[in-house]
Design an enzyme around this catalytic site. Structure first.
Site, short mmCIF file in Angstrom:
data_model
loop_
_atom_site.label_atom_id
_atom_site.label_comp_id
_atom_site.label_asym_id
_atom_site.label_seq_id
_atom_site.Cartn_x
_atom_site.Cartn_y
_atom_site.Cartn_z
N TYR I 24 38.77 44.48 36.50
CA TYR I 24 38.81 43.99 37.87
C TYR I 24 38.18 44.95 38.86
O TYR I 24 38.15 44.69 40.05
CB TYR I 24 40.27 43.74 38.29
CG TYR I 24 40.90 42.59 37.57
CD1 TYR I 24 40.69 41.29 37.99
CD2 TYR I 24 41.69 42.82 36.44
CE1 TYR I 24 41.27 40.23 37.32
CE2 TYR I 24 42.27 41.76 35.76
CZ TYR I 24 42.05 40.47 36.20
OH TYR I 24 42.63 39.42 35.53
N ASN I 75 45.48 33.63 49.87
CA ASN I 75 45.30 33.68 48.42
C ASN I 75 46.71 33.69 47.85
O ASN I 75 47.35 34.73 47.76
CB ASN I 75 44.55 34.96 48.02
CG ASN I 75 44.44 35.07 46.51
OD1 ASN I 75 45.06 34.30 45.77
ND2 ASN I 75 43.66 36.03 46.03
N ASP I 88 53.73 22.38 52.19
CA ASP I 88 54.40 21.78 53.34
C ASP I 88 54.36 22.71 54.56
O ASP I 88 54.14 22.26 55.69
CB ASP I 88 55.86 21.46 52.99
CG ASP I 88 55.97 20.25 52.07
OD1 ASP I 88 54.96 19.55 51.89
OD2 ASP I 88 57.07 19.99 51.54
N HIS I 101 40.22 32.72 46.42
CA HIS I 101 40.64 33.29 45.13
C HIS I 101 39.59 34.28 44.67
O HIS I 101 38.39 34.03 44.82
CB HIS I 101 40.82 32.19 44.08
CG HIS I 101 41.91 31.24 44.44
ND1 HIS I 101 43.24 31.56 44.34
CD2 HIS I 101 41.87 29.99 44.97
CE1 HIS I 101 43.96 30.55 44.76
NE2 HIS I 101 43.16 29.58 45.15
N LEU I 102 40.04 35.37 44.10
CA LEU I 102 39.11 36.41 43.62
C LEU I 102 38.26 35.88 42.47
O LEU I 102 37.05 36.04 42.46
CB LEU I 102 39.90 37.64 43.16
CG LEU I 102 40.67 38.36 44.28
CD1 LEU I 102 41.72 39.28 43.69
CD2 LEU I 102 39.69 39.17 45.14
N SER I 103 38.93 35.24 41.52
CA SER I 103 38.21 34.77 40.33
C SER I 103 37.84 33.29 40.47
O SER I 103 38.33 32.59 41.35
CB SER I 103 39.10 34.95 39.10
OG SER I 103 40.23 34.10 39.22
N ARG I 112 45.26 26.21 36.14
CA ARG I 112 44.74 26.87 37.35
C ARG I 112 43.66 26.02 38.04
O ARG I 112 43.13 26.41 39.07
CB ARG I 112 44.15 28.25 37.00
CG ARG I 112 45.20 29.24 36.54
CD ARG I 112 44.67 30.67 36.54
NE ARG I 112 45.38 31.47 35.56
CZ ARG I 112 46.47 32.21 35.84
NH1 ARG I 112 46.92 32.28 37.05
NH2 ARG I 112 47.07 32.89 34.88
#
Lengths: 145, 145, 145, 145, 145, 145, 145, 145, 145, 145, 145, 145
Positions: I24, I75, I88, I101-103, I112
């Site tokens: 990462y 995120n 909600d 989102h990072l990925s 996902r």
């Protein structure tokens, strides 16, 4: 030599601006082209900006990009959800790919929630209208040098 | 000026009449064209009747119809079940659309039971062979003036 | 007059050999053409070998084969999984069809496990690389005379 | 003796015209009956036009039509999507059946996209309002003689 | 020492030729064996050709082939669609596997469209009748040496 | 007092014998009634044999049987696959129920493979034509005394 | 020569009577055999009554029945839901097949609601315990002569 | 004039109290009627309380309520899960609808988890037995005036 | 007063940089905070940057943002796929929301691929790592003023 | 008399240790047998340890265990996912059953996530290699006495 | 000692009244609390009325109610559709549970049609706004004493 | 320094022993703790034993274990089936994980058959009650040193 970014637009995107302006605004595909040119200039990059209603022509252009471009930004329109041929071409191209959509696909019909392109793309930007194209260029900043 | 009806035929419909005449009869796409012309004449309308095997060309023609036609009658053949691009083009056209099929799709393979076109069409006529095209013209009687 | 076998290749197959040679080997589509020619010669047959990235062009060629070819060998690439139009054209052609794929589709993504072509094909050969095309010719030995 | 066309209307169609006139218009089922009568007269045919809220009564009438009618036009309303009994009756009737719906079912809830009737019908006409009934008569022109 | 190819036939294949000869022809499993022997001879290979109605016996034989054969050609009949045990045995064998079926499974019942064997096979040949077995041998030409 | 068996027949079964005799034979529902009467006599039982096209009337009759019959034999025709109301009535009846069908439902359309009745029936007999009704009586031999 | 009925019992049916007698009763497979023998005698038929826990042995016996029996009555136990091999064997046998189950499968786990055998059987009898075997013989009365 | 509340009960609810009293208690539909009358009196409203086993009769009554009632309370019994006709009638009625069930449907078979009525109802009350009907009246307090 | 952008990070994002740095990278959540601060400064905006492993705390913060922030960048980590409560809260907040989102989620496990957040977000940016957060700010340029 | 534990191993488990030792290690089924013997000795129990590739033989052995064993430990290999016959045999055995798998099935192909055995087992132990067999013995400590 | 009713409100319900008042009205959670207090007083009961955005805190409170409350009324908001933990806590509590929702969940997104709570609740009341809470108290009248 | 094993218990496990003792026995979570301590002592290991009803607190603790524990044993209770956040935390922890459940999940509701944890666990032990925790320690014997 400056980096070359291939920007591909799929079916019906040529109608942008003319089509239901009270909804989609009056930004045309040409306006997007110029918006991107300004950003590309700042980044020292060159654009090759195209639109086609033909699935096969988009495949041809991706194959051309394979030999000539440094990265591909693609809004495949309706082919996003149906074209394995474009997926295969993008995978074969072996270039960084950014997927863009003007609207937030996940607020529309269910069949638009699935994209054949995302699995071979670096990432996805959707829902920000014309600005999404400029963000796509920004997203390539550290990747295309 | 008389109303203009754009009549679009998708892939393989050019084979009509020649293909398995013992099954499909000997009516050709030309025969359908002439049958429709007779009805159009009675209604005081003009027809633009086309066929293509290319998904993108059908998209082009729908976009052309957006500026030039008063209504669209479409038998998209195999693209009926797979083309989001044609769906998008028809929605952008903002014209009354009538969907026609020669055969009763619901008596064939399951994948033919779903059409991307019906949700943007005024209505659907299927199962009546060549006569379905004439019924489609009739269906537009009060809508196209 | 020798039998004529129409060999159709779908999108991205023109990249063969050039694309990721360390994975797919260096066999090009031309090499496959020549390999098949040698086998065809031995069988006393003639080949018509084509490639296109256009779904509609493949439909056109199948319709041409309907009048001119004795059998069709087809690797429809990405259109295998999405094209009802090609399915309809092959059914209308009323010729023996052999479906070929270079890779074993059943070891790849799920959407590649379904083919619109197999139900109208004589049979399927997949997973044997370039050799699969030659096996397809062999498979037609007793059928085309 | 003139041909007899049995026209069957299912549950809630008796409310037509009275129900939400600003949406559905003020055409009543009686108006449709008279509209059809005019067309039937032109074709030299007689109509038997009925409506029922009872699934079993519709089955009874189809069985009656089996012995007395030359063709059946049916808008089964809500039973379209739930009645195997009506499907079985229509199949046993061995008459040409035309299925009509006022609205375009494919633009409504998912459970309305499936019809038990279409597989035993000659064809389907939906989305054209009251005019659909007249088109249904037209569709039978060459079939009922 | 010549290469040894283990050819395995699953349940009911012993009935070949005797069962419905007007449909399946009169070719028996023995005929197939001899057909293959001729091809094997030309390739300089030896065959071990077997049939069993027992799932477990097929597993035993695959395990035997693991130590003794150079490749496995298998038509697992009905076990193709239900046997994880055969899948596990083939994976453990670590030999090139070619899957053969006489008929085109994709034109039969849905449950025959899924095979537990294809994911561990080199490739699949189906729909070519007895000839498929010979093609399977051919397919191994460059792989078994 | 002899045991009373309520035999219920659902929609379209009144057409038996008259409908497509070359397929279904010429046995009518009356013939079945008489066939059963003969068997019932031998068993010392009485029959109450009815047919209706109305779902609600079948519910009424099952409720009647709840107070008056010793067992129920039911062929609910098309309602077999759609009626929760009949299921509820049968469960409330608290009588032994035998489900009968003339044809083998599992060889017909998929929607006929599911029955709301089997879960509350003692057992199911299908595929043996008129004889199935007699077998149903036999099946009750030790249960109804 | 009297007709020969092959009666096949699948896995675990040998435990009948011994297993949980307070639930399943004390009827053993032998008792069923004798019950059937009595009925067979009355019909002038002979029985061949067998049980095996082996899927392949059941396939062998069906193949034997293909040459020697006039009809097959089968309770395939757990193989009912998983064995394509038995399905294939039964189809190849080309004999009338009656499927029997002691319990009402549709009141048990979902995976027991699907049978591979019913589509090739004349009919199905389930839920009547040992009596179901005798009903199966009865069901063959007009079919085996 | 006092408000009129139409209370509709579907199939098998007439058996309440008599059916399995050790489980469902001895409250009858009449008891519920009287319980509701007491509450209605307190609210100054009038009730029209009905029960039918006929789907079509329930449709008729809802149509009647459309012209005569101020609100509808409905326990459609088994038709809850199968009747599009009742859904259509309720939507056309354009009255406040309260859906009631005696038992907690979500603790029963899966097919009872889906109701065609809830989407057109104001709200749903289930699981509280007879008291649920009184709660339904209470729920209408501010809505019916 | 400068616009305030609330930036929310869900569970496990505090591990960024420390967790598997060879995969990462070494960018921590703090680094992202500083990267965004620089961009926010340029835009004349202020950031409120937070992280929590608690679903309910994220709901609290979104409710706080409802009264205090001009836009929300979120995120939600693992809660993206499971939290209706966050959905909600975001809908109630009535602020422009950008999902990051990072990925590239569409290259990971199937569960996902679905986000509860996208339907209430302006748009989605995923797959560009830390840079995605900066793009999210950019995406708000014309919207937050 | 010491308690007797029947330990059953399904297809391909005889290959353990020999098959891909670099992955599965060099522990053989014999090693597992001895490891268990040591633990059994400590517990004062006796083992009956078997392996078969035959589904039916495993059924036979479970039936044997029904009369002779105090508990059953089973690793049914590939039959775990397809064998209703083994499920039925285990249920009939009425002994405590522990299900063991060497690998963590939930990290492998989807079809391995479903086991027919777990619903009739006391419990499941998977993912711990050979040690899982010993844990299974431990798990029976208070149950077998 | 008066009965104690625990009333639990899940995430985002604290926003009631403030959030989109033109849609949801101006009734706040406090107003609901007071409305219920009035009803509780009349019934001689005491309320413990709480709200939390934390799933775990709701679990804590249900566990507290297990020892201290006579019944639980719960509107779990978004956790209704995602929390097995709350389901488990409610089941362990062994108290009568009434599930309430302000809106009619079955007219909203599909994921709101499923509740983990209904299977352990006495019953469900949804769609009646604030009044639903008072109805929930009424529903407990004969159950809590 | 002795190895440290982090043992995590999810929601409602604090009720163990007190909740329905006639079913779950009187073993409390404390008893399990002491049982494990005894085993840990024998192995020379130390335990850190915790319980929380909060999903986020469990995530926090797993992150703590990432830096401090040698292995994690987790019974996540209801979060097992709904928490991607816990899955992500466990994957990031990069420690051996053993999943434990007291009951056999595969004999309970379908939604308990899926666990987000098993794919990142070494293995799964379920159905052995309190003993399962001790088996989990045993399972780590060769892995934690």
């Amino acid at each position: 030599m400056p980096a070359l970014i291939l920007v591909l637009n799929g079916p019906n995107l040529n109608l942008l601006g003319a089509r239901e302006p009270e909804i989609y605004g009056t930004t045309t595909l040409d306006d997007i082209h110029q918006l991107m040119n300004k950003s590309a200039l700042a980044l020292g990059w060159q654009l090759d900006f195209r639109q086609s209603n033909q699935e096969g022509e988009l495949v041809d252009w991706i194959q051309w990009g394979r030999d000539n471009a440094d990265a591909i930004i693609i809004n495949a329109g309706g082919y996003t959800h149906t074209s394995v041929a474009i997926l295969d071409a993008l995978r074969a191209a072996e270039k960084p790919v950014v997927e863009v959509h003007l609207s937030n696909l996940f607020q529309r019909e269910t069949f638009r929630h699935h994209s054949y392109i995302t699995p071979v793309a670096l990432g996805l930007i959707c829902g920000f209208g014309a600005r999404g194209y400029v963000l796509a260029l920004e997203a390539l900043r550290d990747i295309v040098s």
